[in-house]
Design an enzyme around this catalytic site. Sequence first.
Site, PDB file in Angstrom:
ATOM      1  N   SER A  22      16.908   4.820  -3.583  1.00  0.00           N
ATOM      2  CA  SER A  22      15.860   3.915  -4.045  1.00  0.00           C
ATOM      3  C   SER A  22      14.532   4.621  -4.290  1.00  0.00           C
ATOM      4  CB  SER A  22      15.680   2.755  -3.070  1.00  0.00           C
ATOM      5  OG  SER A  22      15.291   3.217  -1.794  1.00  0.00           O
ATOM      6  N   THR A  75      11.003   1.828  -2.136  1.00  0.00           N
ATOM      7  CA  THR A  75      10.942   1.077  -3.390  1.00  0.00           C
ATOM      8  C   THR A  75       9.518   0.660  -3.753  1.00  0.00           C
ATOM      9  OG1 THR A  75      13.220   0.368  -3.108  1.00  0.00           O
ATOM     10  CG2 THR A  75      11.878  -0.875  -4.665  1.00  0.00           C
TER      11      THR A  75
END
Length: 168
Positions: A22, A75
């Site tokens: 991510s 993220t």
Amino acid sequence: GSYDPDLAWTDFAYVRDRPTDSAAASTAMATGVKTYDAGIGVDPDGNPVENVTERAIALGKSAGTVTSVPFSHATPAGYYAHEESRNSYHAIADDGLRSQLSVIMGAGHPFYDDSGDMLAEPNYRYLTEESYDRLVAGDTNFTLVDELDGFQALTEGGHLGALIPEEY
């Protein structure tokens, strides 16, 4: 940890067995630059690259990050931080607190667990005690909102100092 587009398009097993993490995915989406797994806002050589929020701010726009995970997770961090490792939670949090973002909202309060229950001892995994103390004291560009009345003020168009830009 590098990406081979030729293999990705010709060998499904390559993609299935080597998914992008991510941090690299967020960096690619926020910057348009592919990087190595665990890289946050840096190119494959570890050099910082401009992200979309920095570009928006440079153009006089507002930008922020709102997430259901701690704001120093990979993220959301791809949109404001520049660190060589996704595990550098404290450095990532400090990147956010030094940023020109208009709002940062996320989980990971050091005094509560994931269920909202108060911890016996604070957990400073995602934010240092010093950074938290600076937030509480008002020594950052942000106003800490961690009580219900503060969130209600936001939903009612309330103004909370530096959290919301003056032009709103």
